[in-house]
Design a protein around this motif. Sequence first.
Motif: not given
Length: 136
Positions: A24-48
């Motif tokens: 699970f930790a390895s999966w999280i590390t792999g998913k969070i270290g992507t541009m997709t995650f960055f775009y999700v967090i950035f979009s969520w923050t901008a919308i909020w």
Amino acid sequence: MKPTVSLKNVNEYHKNSLSRSQRFASWITGKIGTMTFFYVIFSWTAIWLLWNLMAPKTMQFDPAPDFLLWLFISNMIQIFLMPLIMIGQNIQGKHAEMLADNDFEVNKKAEQEIKELKEKLEYLTELIEKRLPELK
């Protein structure tokens, strides 16, 4: 001729050696270290932030300039993800070390086989050179 030694599949061995929480930790590390995650967090923050700046006062749920709920949620995400990412990086580091060790073993075996082939080639060259005068 010596029998070839089968090499282990380090990736498979590493994958099978992980516990469920380590996977699970390895999966999280792999998913969070992507541009997709960055775009999700950035979009969520901008919308909020835009919603709570631009929406009518009655519809704002986290009023500016404090954005306390946004800060709380953002901090919770960071607090939970930081140790998971560190664990995942440690797991990835161990995997990289296993790969390096395996590469070293492969290189040692290849070097030994090259030495043996070189010795055989030198022996065959000597035989040919000795027989060459007879063939003329």
